[in-house]
Design a protein around this motif. Structure first.
Motif, short mmCIF file in Angstrom:
data_model
loop_
_atom_site.label_atom_id
_atom_site.label_comp_id
_atom_site.label_asym_id
_atom_site.label_seq_id
_atom_site.Cartn_x
_atom_site.Cartn_y
_atom_site.Cartn_z
N PHE A 239 48.34 -16.65 -11.85
CA PHE A 239 47.06 -15.94 -11.77
C PHE A 239 47.16 -14.55 -12.39
O PHE A 239 46.32 -14.16 -13.21
N PHE A 240 48.18 -13.79 -11.99
CA PHE A 240 48.30 -12.43 -12.50
C PHE A 240 48.73 -12.42 -13.97
O PHE A 240 48.46 -11.45 -14.68
N SER A 241 49.41 -13.48 -14.43
CA SER A 241 49.74 -13.59 -15.85
C SER A 241 48.47 -13.64 -16.68
O SER A 241 48.34 -12.95 -17.70
N ALA A 242 47.51 -14.47 -16.24
CA ALA A 242 46.22 -14.52 -16.93
C ALA A 242 45.48 -13.19 -16.77
O ALA A 242 44.83 -12.71 -17.70
N GLY A 243 45.62 -12.57 -15.58
CA GLY A 243 44.91 -11.32 -15.30
C GLY A 243 45.33 -10.18 -16.22
O GLY A 243 44.49 -9.52 -16.84
N TYR A 244 46.65 -9.94 -16.34
CA TYR A 244 47.07 -8.80 -17.17
C TYR A 244 46.89 -9.09 -18.66
O TYR A 244 46.71 -8.16 -19.46
N THR A 245 46.93 -10.36 -19.07
CA THR A 245 46.67 -10.67 -20.47
C THR A 245 45.21 -10.41 -20.82
O THR A 245 44.90 -9.83 -21.88
N LEU A 246 44.28 -10.83 -19.94
CA LEU A 246 42.87 -10.53 -20.16
C LEU A 246 42.60 -9.03 -20.10
O LEU A 246 41.76 -8.51 -20.84
N LEU B 98 53.14 -2.55 -21.27
CA LEU B 98 52.53 -3.73 -20.63
C LEU B 98 53.15 -5.02 -21.16
O LEU B 98 53.49 -5.92 -20.39
N ILE B 99 53.33 -5.09 -22.49
CA ILE B 99 53.91 -6.30 -23.08
C ILE B 99 55.37 -6.45 -22.64
O ILE B 99 55.86 -7.56 -22.40
N ALA B 100 56.09 -5.31 -22.50
CA ALA B 100 57.49 -5.36 -22.06
C ALA B 100 57.59 -5.87 -20.63
O ALA B 100 58.44 -6.71 -20.31
N TYR B 101 56.73 -5.38 -19.73
CA TYR B 101 56.75 -5.85 -18.35
C TYR B 101 56.36 -7.33 -18.27
O TYR B 101 56.86 -8.07 -17.40
N SER B 102 55.47 -7.78 -19.16
CA SER B 102 55.12 -9.20 -19.16
C SER B 102 56.32 -10.06 -19.53
O SER B 102 56.45 -11.20 -19.07
N SER B 103 57.22 -9.51 -20.37
CA SER B 103 58.45 -10.24 -20.70
C SER B 103 59.32 -10.45 -19.47
O SER B 103 59.92 -11.50 -19.29
N LEU C 6 59.26 -14.43 -7.10
CA LEU C 6 58.63 -13.27 -6.45
C LEU C 6 58.70 -12.02 -7.33
O LEU C 6 57.74 -11.25 -7.40
N GLY C 7 59.84 -11.84 -8.01
CA GLY C 7 59.96 -10.70 -8.92
C GLY C 7 58.97 -10.79 -10.06
O GLY C 7 58.36 -9.80 -10.46
N GLY C 8 58.80 -12.02 -10.60
CA GLY C 8 57.80 -12.20 -11.66
C GLY C 8 56.40 -11.89 -11.18
O GLY C 8 55.60 -11.27 -11.90
N GLY C 9 56.08 -12.28 -9.94
CA GLY C 9 54.75 -11.98 -9.39
C GLY C 9 54.53 -10.48 -9.20
O GLY C 9 53.47 -9.94 -9.52
N LEU C 10 55.58 -9.77 -8.71
CA LEU C 10 55.45 -8.32 -8.50
C LEU C 10 55.32 -7.57 -9.82
O LEU C 10 54.53 -6.63 -9.94
N VAL C 11 56.10 -8.00 -10.82
CA VAL C 11 56.01 -7.34 -12.13
C VAL C 11 54.64 -7.62 -12.77
O VAL C 11 54.09 -6.76 -13.47
N ILE D 85 51.84 -7.83 -11.19
CA ILE D 85 50.92 -6.86 -10.58
C ILE D 85 51.13 -5.48 -11.20
O ILE D 85 50.17 -4.74 -11.46
N LEU D 86 52.39 -5.13 -11.48
CA LEU D 86 52.68 -3.85 -12.14
C LEU D 86 52.02 -3.76 -13.51
O LEU D 86 51.60 -2.69 -13.94
N CYS D 87 51.93 -4.90 -14.21
CA CYS D 87 51.32 -4.91 -15.54
C CYS D 87 49.87 -4.44 -15.50
O CYS D 87 49.37 -3.85 -16.47
N LEU D 88 49.19 -4.72 -14.39
CA LEU D 88 47.78 -4.35 -14.29
C LEU D 88 47.58 -2.83 -14.16
O LEU D 88 46.45 -2.35 -14.23
N ARG D 89 48.68 -2.09 -13.95
CA ARG D 89 48.59 -0.64 -13.81
C ARG D 89 49.07 0.09 -15.05
O ARG D 89 49.09 1.33 -15.08
N GLN D 90 49.48 -0.63 -16.08
CA GLN D 90 50.01 0.01 -17.28
C GLN D 90 48.88 0.45 -18.21
O GLN D 90 47.87 -0.25 -18.35
#
Length: 446
Positions: free
Chosen positions: A389-396, A273-278, A255-260, A262-267
């Protein structure tokens, strides 16, 4: 193993030669890779040191990332910005990492684990870009130290109970009282902060944003792996207690990974952004390790190696864009395809690896971790779906916003890329995608 430590100390004597240190690190990488042909389960070399396959893989990753750090930081040597001291700090950090990954004694492991903090702090304070680097260094220092001191008390208590802190010989904890829970959380918390787990991750984006490219690459490539490695070593001591709390860590990881994510999409800051993806990727690693199964352990190790190479390469790309545009903002650094068309290919290759597309190592590791989560709880699939899903989203989002659009009007001309930069990126991408062909390297975990 002692020869490797002696070789790193010898490199310190020639830290005035920038190219000599670089070549030496890559030679050590290949020599250590050839040592992997030995069929050892745990190889003890004395003085409380020894290497098993987990430590071997992470030591090899440390050598490789440190060689790439020196290659990517040639601006320090070009500007004569205390380059000899910079090389010495990096080699001291490498020495601390090698000792940490080869310790067979928990107390020596704790000392080495904490000593890696000092060179990292010097890198951030000495070669950071902005005055805020002092605040970032203080964040990292106090988060790590406050979480680690209870670990030291817990280790002393274990020594008093069992009479030994040697890995594999120490006394396991089988009681399940309140005091045992306190020692358990005291021992695990230090590594959860270093991993970092969601809710304890605030120091990481600050440290990444203010660190130079060398600090960011080392933090993402190796130092975050200290948390995962520490959990691998400490969980067996509390295996009975961990059965009570594995659901807590697995839930927080997914759940924490999923919330972070979503946070990546606002960076709007590339490095942030790359740090939050880590944090999102390491949440999945925590989930695999906490469930304490072979699928989870093998998947966590593969993801740690793949993330180390991929995230380090993305930070290198962000630094290349920063040197051209003068800003890390995605709102200013848009349209890089127009001014650096050949670099766009490397953005694409490392971005698809970050979202675990084939044939990257991340895909192999995430498949194992997903199987581990699904076996634990079918409801975990919902968290995995969000995370993927959001991992692919913030990378794109990172790739499309940085490469497309109207480029900054003040940039009239710039170099599309230097041979050194392309070589650095290729040496990140090649092992990340070639090692899956030789996936038998990781079969010793399953």
């Amino acid at each position: 193993m002692l020869k490797v430590l002696f070789g790193v100390m010898m490199l310190m004597s020639v830290c005035g030669s920038w190219w000599g240190v670089q070549v030496g690190l890559f030679i050590f990488s290949f020599v250590f890779l050839l040592m992997g042909g030995w069929s050892f389960g745990v190889s003890y070399v004395g003085y409380g040191l020894g290497v098993d396959y987990i430590g071997y893989v992470l030591i090899l990753l440390s050598f490789w990332i440190m060689g790439l750090v020196m290659l990517a930081s040639s601006k320090v040597e070009k500007e004569k910005n205390f380059c000899s001291f910079f090389s010495l700090v990096n080699l001291l950090l490498l020495l601390a990492l090698i000792l940490t990954f080869s310790c067979m004694d928990y107390l020596l492991f704790y000392i080495s684990f904490e000593s890696s903090l000092i060179p990292t702090l010097i890198l951030i304070l000495g070669w950071g870009y902005q005055p805020e680097r002092i605040e970032a260094g203080v964040y990292m220092l106090f988060y790590t130290l406050f979480a680690s001191l209870p670990l030291l008390v817990s280790l002393v208590s274990l020594y008093h109970t069992g009479g030994s802190l040697t890995m594999g010989l120490g006394c396991k904890v089988y009681e399940c009282g309140i005091s045992t829970w306190i020692w358990y959380f005291s021992s695990v918390l230090a590594f959860l902060v270093k991993l970092p787990m969601y809710l304890f991750h605030l120091w990481l984006p600050k440290a990444h944003v203010e660190a130079p490219v060398a600090g960011s690459m080392v933090l993402a490539g190796v130092l975050l792996k200290l948390g995962g490695y520490g959990l691998i070593r400490i969980f067996p001591l509390f295996s009975f207690v961990n059965m009570k709390f594995c659901s807590l860590w697995a839930s927080l990881g997914v759940l924490g990974g999923g919330l972070v994510s979503i946070l990546c999409l606002r960076q709007v800051d590339m490095k942030s952004l790359i740090a939050y993806s880590s944090v999102a990727h390491m949440g999945l690693v925590l989930c695999g390790l906490a469930l304490f199964g072979w699928w989870g352990l093998s998947g966590a190790m593969v993801v740690m190696v793949g993330h180390g190479l991929c995230s380090s390469g993305l930070f290198c790309l962000a630094n290349i864009a920063y040197e051209r545009v003068g800003s890390r903002s995605l709102l200013i650094g848009k349209g890089l395809m127009n001014i650096m068309p050949s670099m766009c290919l490397w953005w694409f290759l490392l971005s698809v690896s970050n979202m675990a597309a084939p044939p990257s190592l991340n895909l192999l590791g995430e498949i194992s971790l997903i199987m581990s989560v699904v076996k634990w709880s079918f409801l975990g699939c919902l968290g995995i779906v969000l995370l993927s899903f959001f991992s692919a989203g913030y990378t794109l989002y990172l790739y499309s916003l940085s490469q497309h659009g109207q480029y900054f009007s003040s940039v009239y001309s710039c170099c599309s890329g230097k041979v050194r930069e392309y070589l650095t990126l290729m040496l990140h991408w090649l092992p990340l995608n070639i090692l899956i062909v030789k996936s038998s390297v990781f079969t010793f975990f399953v």
